[in-house]
Design a protein around this motif. Structure first.
Motif, PDB file in Angstrom:
ATOM      1  N   SER A 128      20.324  10.949  40.909  1.00 40.80           N
ATOM      2  CA  SER A 128      18.928  10.747  41.299  1.00 40.80           C
ATOM      3  C   SER A 128      18.081  11.890  40.772  1.00 40.80           C
ATOM      4  O   SER A 128      18.602  12.920  40.327  1.00 40.80           O
ATOM      5  CB  SER A 128      18.791  10.641  42.824  1.00 40.80           C
ATOM      6  N   VAL A 129      16.757  11.701  40.843  1.00 41.25           N
ATOM      7  CA  VAL A 129      15.836  12.729  40.348  1.00 41.25           C
ATOM      8  C   VAL A 129      14.638  12.837  41.289  1.00 41.25           C
ATOM      9  O   VAL A 129      14.127  11.837  41.799  1.00 41.25           O
ATOM     10  CB  VAL A 129      15.370  12.428  38.907  1.00 41.25           C
ATOM     11  N   THR A 130      14.216  14.069  41.523  1.00 39.88           N
ATOM     12  CA  THR A 130      13.006  14.366  42.275  1.00 39.88           C
ATOM     13  C   THR A 130      12.134  15.253  41.407  1.00 39.88           C
ATOM     14  O   THR A 130      12.628  16.222  40.816  1.00 39.88           O
ATOM     15  CB  THR A 130      13.341  15.103  43.588  1.00 39.88           C
ATOM     16  N   VAL A 131      10.841  14.943  41.301  1.00 37.23           N
ATOM     17  CA  VAL A 131       9.940  15.719  40.459  1.00 37.23           C
ATOM     18  C   VAL A 131       8.840  16.306  41.329  1.00 37.23           C
ATOM     19  O   VAL A 131       8.228  15.618  42.147  1.00 37.23           O
ATOM     20  CB  VAL A 131       9.329  14.847  39.340  1.00 37.23           C
ATOM     21  N   LEU A 132       8.604  17.604  41.151  1.00 35.42           N
ATOM     22  CA  LEU A 132       7.539  18.288  41.873  1.00 35.42           C
ATOM     23  C   LEU A 132       6.940  19.343  40.957  1.00 35.42           C
ATOM     24  O   LEU A 132       7.657  20.220  40.458  1.00 35.42           O
ATOM     25  CB  LEU A 132       8.078  18.935  43.149  1.00 35.42           C
ATOM     26  N   GLY A 133       5.635  19.237  40.724  1.00 36.08           N
ATOM     27  CA  GLY A 133       4.978  20.193  39.843  1.00 36.08           C
ATOM     28  C   GLY A 133       5.537  20.120  38.436  1.00 36.08           C
ATOM     29  O   GLY A 133       5.595  19.049  37.830  1.00 36.08           O
ATOM     30  N   GLU A 134       5.984  21.254  37.913  1.00 39.44           N
ATOM     31  CA  GLU A 134       6.491  21.318  36.535  1.00 39.44           C
ATOM     32  C   GLU A 134       8.012  21.291  36.472  1.00 39.44           C
ATOM     33  O   GLU A 134       8.605  21.616  35.444  1.00 39.44           O
ATOM     34  CB  GLU A 134       5.970  22.588  35.856  1.00 39.44           C
ATOM     35  N   TYR A 135       8.643  20.885  37.586  1.00 40.30           N
ATOM     36  CA  TYR A 135      10.097  20.905  37.625  1.00 40.30           C
ATOM     37  C   TYR A 135      10.662  19.545  38.018  1.00 40.30           C
ATOM     38  O   TYR A 135      10.086  18.831  38.850  1.00 40.30           O
ATOM     39  CB  TYR A 135      10.601  21.960  38.615  1.00 40.30           C
ATOM     40  N   ALA A 136      11.802  19.219  37.418  1.00 39.52           N
ATOM     41  CA  ALA A 136      12.576  18.042  37.806  1.00 39.52           C
ATOM     42  C   ALA A 136      13.888  18.537  38.399  1.00 39.52           C
ATOM     43  O   ALA A 136      14.556  19.409  37.820  1.00 39.52           O
ATOM     44  CB  ALA A 136      12.838  17.136  36.613  1.00 39.52           C
ATOM     45  N   TYR A 137      14.254  17.976  39.554  1.00 39.07           N
ATOM     46  CA  TYR A 137      15.479  18.363  40.244  1.00 39.07           C
ATOM     47  C   TYR A 137      16.425  17.167  40.210  1.00 39.07           C
ATOM     48  O   TYR A 137      16.160  16.139  40.836  1.00 39.07           O
ATOM     49  CB  TYR A 137      15.176  18.779  41.683  1.00 39.07           C
ATOM     50  N   VAL A 138      17.501  17.292  39.461  1.00 40.80           N
ATOM     51  CA  VAL A 138      18.449  16.198  39.286  1.00 40.80           C
ATOM     52  C   VAL A 138      19.657  16.441  40.177  1.00 40.80           C
ATOM     53  O   VAL A 138      20.270  17.513  40.128  1.00 40.80           O
ATOM     54  CB  VAL A 138      18.895  16.065  37.823  1.00 40.80           C
ATOM     55  N   SER A 139      19.975  15.440  40.994  1.00 38.12           N
ATOM     56  CA  SER A 139      21.219  15.477  41.763  1.00 38.12           C
ATOM     57  C   SER A 139      22.307  14.934  40.852  1.00 38.12           C
ATOM     58  O   SER A 139      22.333  13.740  40.549  1.00 38.12           O
ATOM     59  CB  SER A 139      21.080  14.635  43.034  1.00 38.12           C
ATOM     60  N   GLY A 140      23.186  15.832  40.428  1.00 39.09           N
ATOM     61  CA  GLY A 140      24.124  15.509  39.353  1.00 39.09           C
ATOM     62  C   GLY A 140      25.543  15.254  39.786  1.00 39.09           C
ATOM     63  O   GLY A 140      26.484  15.606  39.049  1.00 39.09           O
ATOM     64  N   GLY A 141      25.739  14.651  40.967  1.00 37.12           N
ATOM     65  CA  GLY A 141      27.095  14.352  41.410  1.00 37.12           C
ATOM     66  C   GLY A 141      27.938  15.611  41.507  1.00 37.12           C
ATOM     67  O   GLY A 141      27.558  16.587  42.148  1.00 37.12           O
ATOM     68  N   LYS A 142      29.075  15.618  40.835  1.00 31.70           N
ATOM     69  CA  LYS A 142      29.985  16.779  40.890  1.00 31.70           C
ATOM     70  C   LYS A 142      29.398  18.004  40.201  1.00 31.70           C
ATOM     71  O   LYS A 142      29.879  19.121  40.413  1.00 31.70           O
ATOM     72  CB  LYS A 142      31.327  16.407  40.272  1.00 31.70           C
ATOM     73  N   ARG A 143      28.377  17.801  39.390  1.00 31.85           N
ATOM     74  CA  ARG A 143      27.735  18.948  38.719  1.00 31.85           C
ATOM     75  C   ARG A 143      26.744  19.651  39.641  1.00 31.85           C
ATOM     76  O   ARG A 143      26.273  20.736  39.324  1.00 31.85           O
ATOM     77  CB  ARG A 143      27.039  18.487  37.440  1.00 31.85           C
ATOM     78  N   GLY A 144      26.410  19.025  40.739  1.00 32.81           N
ATOM     79  CA  GLY A 144      25.507  19.654  41.693  1.00 32.81           C
ATOM     80  C   GLY A 144      24.043  19.479  41.349  1.00 32.81           C
ATOM     81  O   GLY A 144      23.635  18.473  40.764  1.00 32.81           O
ATOM     82  N   LEU A 145      23.238  20.463  41.703  1.00 38.94           N
ATOM     83  CA  LEU A 145      21.799  20.428  41.472  1.00 38.94           C
ATOM     84  C   LEU A 145      21.476  21.016  40.105  1.00 38.94           C
ATOM     85  O   LEU A 145      21.923  22.118  39.769  1.00 38.94           O
ATOM     86  CB  LEU A 145      21.075  21.229  42.554  1.00 38.94           C
ATOM     87  N   ILE A 146      20.668  20.289  39.334  1.00 39.71           N
ATOM     88  CA  ILE A 146      20.260  20.725  37.995  1.00 39.71           C
ATOM     89  C   ILE A 146      18.737  20.799  37.967  1.00 39.71           C
ATOM     90  O   ILE A 146      18.052  19.842  38.355  1.00 39.71           O
ATOM     91  CB  ILE A 146      20.766  19.746  36.917  1.00 39.71           C
ATOM     92  N   ILE A 147      18.194  21.927  37.537  1.00 44.30           N
ATOM     93  CA  ILE A 147      16.746  22.136  37.511  1.00 44.30           C
ATOM     94  C   ILE A 147      16.260  22.170  36.074  1.00 44.30           C
ATOM     95  O   ILE A 147      16.807  22.921  35.243  1.00 44.30           O
ATOM     96  CB  ILE A 147      16.368  23.448  38.223  1.00 44.30           C
ATOM     97  N   LEU A 148      15.232  21.373  35.776  1.00 46.10           N
ATOM     98  CA  LEU A 148      14.666  21.326  34.435  1.00 46.10           C
ATOM     99  C   LEU A 148      13.173  21.628  34.478  1.00 46.10           C
ATOM    100  O   LEU A 148      12.464  21.203  35.392  1.00 46.10           O
ATOM    101  CB  LEU A 148      14.885  19.957  33.788  1.00 46.10           C
ATOM    102  N   ASP A 149      12.711  22.327  33.476  1.00 45.02           N
ATOM    103  CA  ASP A 149      11.282  22.569  33.268  1.00 45.02           C
ATOM    104  C   ASP A 149      10.737  21.381  32.489  1.00 45.02           C
ATOM    105  O   ASP A 149      11.143  21.146  31.341  1.00 45.02           O
ATOM    106  CB  ASP A 149      11.095  23.872  32.491  1.00 45.02           C
TER     107      ASP A 149
END
Length: 324
Positions: A128-149
């Motif tokens: 799943s993905v949540t977007v707030l401001g200039e960041y996207a927060y991806v819930s990456g299963g076994k990879r955990g939380l991934i933050i993108l600009d």
């Protein structure tokens, strides 16, 4: 209505359900002599009065009104794009962010009839993905939380990540991300430094597949364990209330109402003005409700067998079907 001679002030429109019943304001002040009442229901009858804005001033005679029928085509497909295994999406500005077999996909939907791909970030096991401001927060299963600009949507840049056991859904409040981590509960991640997110808390629940934050509260659909409500204070998550349901799979919050996709029990609506004591308002029966979203008076429900259902929730104790 016709204007009063030599009167240059504003008007107020009042509405009643019976000609000789109580009339309540529905308009606020109106400077013109036209008002469109958008809160009516098709098939019901209404009665209106108009008065000048100062209380106790001139009031009109009663006028009968009957709502116009809604268009025959209520929901219409505007545009489309091919995608593989899309399982989550969110809209941010004029961009659509999707999670699917390709990973994170960013699509320009400024012209809905002509959506265009902007970027793809390959991410294995993304959920799943949540977007707030200039960041996207991806819930990456076994990879955990991934933050993108995503300040430049055409060139997203991964900033940091924090491994968890099974990140399925996330919600952001202040400098913290709250991650639904499956059977491993809720994880709290400090994102004050997006390049080095740090886990600072955890709460155990039976199954954290999704979660929503509204105000100071976190709402968690916990399957057969029901809806669990927590107060969030930074890294601290304090249990507040619980409401037992059959199989809570997803939920959405609108004002003080909680809309719950409860599997084969359909849609359930709860009053959460007192989060410690949520109370039942109404329900709507569907085959198998899996996902739910709310905007204004409309509820958008995804049912495994019946498809995409839109409900009118103007009166949440008596939901009405709008379209499927």
């Amino acid at each position: 209505w016709n204007p009063l001679p030599e009167y240059e002030g504003e008007y107020v429109v009042l509405r009643g359900n019976r000609k000789d019943g109580e009339y309540v304001p529905v308009s606020g002040t109106v400077s013109e002599t036209v008002f469109i009442d958008g809160t009516t229901r098709f098939g019901k009858q209404y009665f209106y009065r108009v008065r000048t804005a100062p209380p106790g001033s001139v009031e009109s005679t009663v006028v009968f009104g009957e709502p116009l029928a809604a268009p025959e085509v209520k929901i219409d497909r505007t545009g489309e794009m091919e995608g593989r295994g899309v399982q989550d999406l969110c809209v941010h500005g004029s961009y659509l962010f999707t999670i699917g077999a390709e990973g994170l996909r960013i699509i320009d939907v400024s012209i809905p009839r002509k959506p265009e791909d902007v970027a793809v970030v390959p991410l294995e096991d993304a959920r799943s993905v949540t977007v707030l401001g200039e960041y996207a927060y991806v819930s990456g299963g076994k990879r955990g939380l991934i933050i993108l600009d995503i300040s430049n949507p055409s060139k997203p840049v991964q900033l940091g990540s924090r491994k968890t056991s099974s990140a399925l859904k996330s919600a952001v409040k202040g400098e913290f991300v709250y991650v639904a981590d499956g059977e491993y509960g809720i994880k709290v991640i400090d994102i004050s430094n997006p390049k080095r997110p740090n886990r600072v808390g955890r709460v155990g629940v039976e199954q954290a597949n999704s979660l929503v934050i509204a105000g100071d509260y976190l709402y968690l659909p916990d399957g057969s364990a029901g809806i669990k409500i927590f107060r969030v204070e930074g890294a601290d998550i304090i249990r507040e209330g619980i409401y037992v349901t059959s199989n809570a799979l997803d939920l959405a919050v609108w004002e003080n109402r909680l809309f719950v996709a409860d599997g084969d029990k359909g849609l359930i609506i709860l009053d959460v003005r007192d989060p410690a004591r949520p109370s039942f308002i109404g329900s709507y029966d569907t085959s198998y409700a899996k996902r739910v979203m709310v905007s204004g008076r409309y509820v958008y429900l995804l049912d495994e067998h019946e498809g995409f259902i839109v409900l009118d929730a103007y009166d949440p104790s008596r939901l009405e079907h709008f379209d499927t």
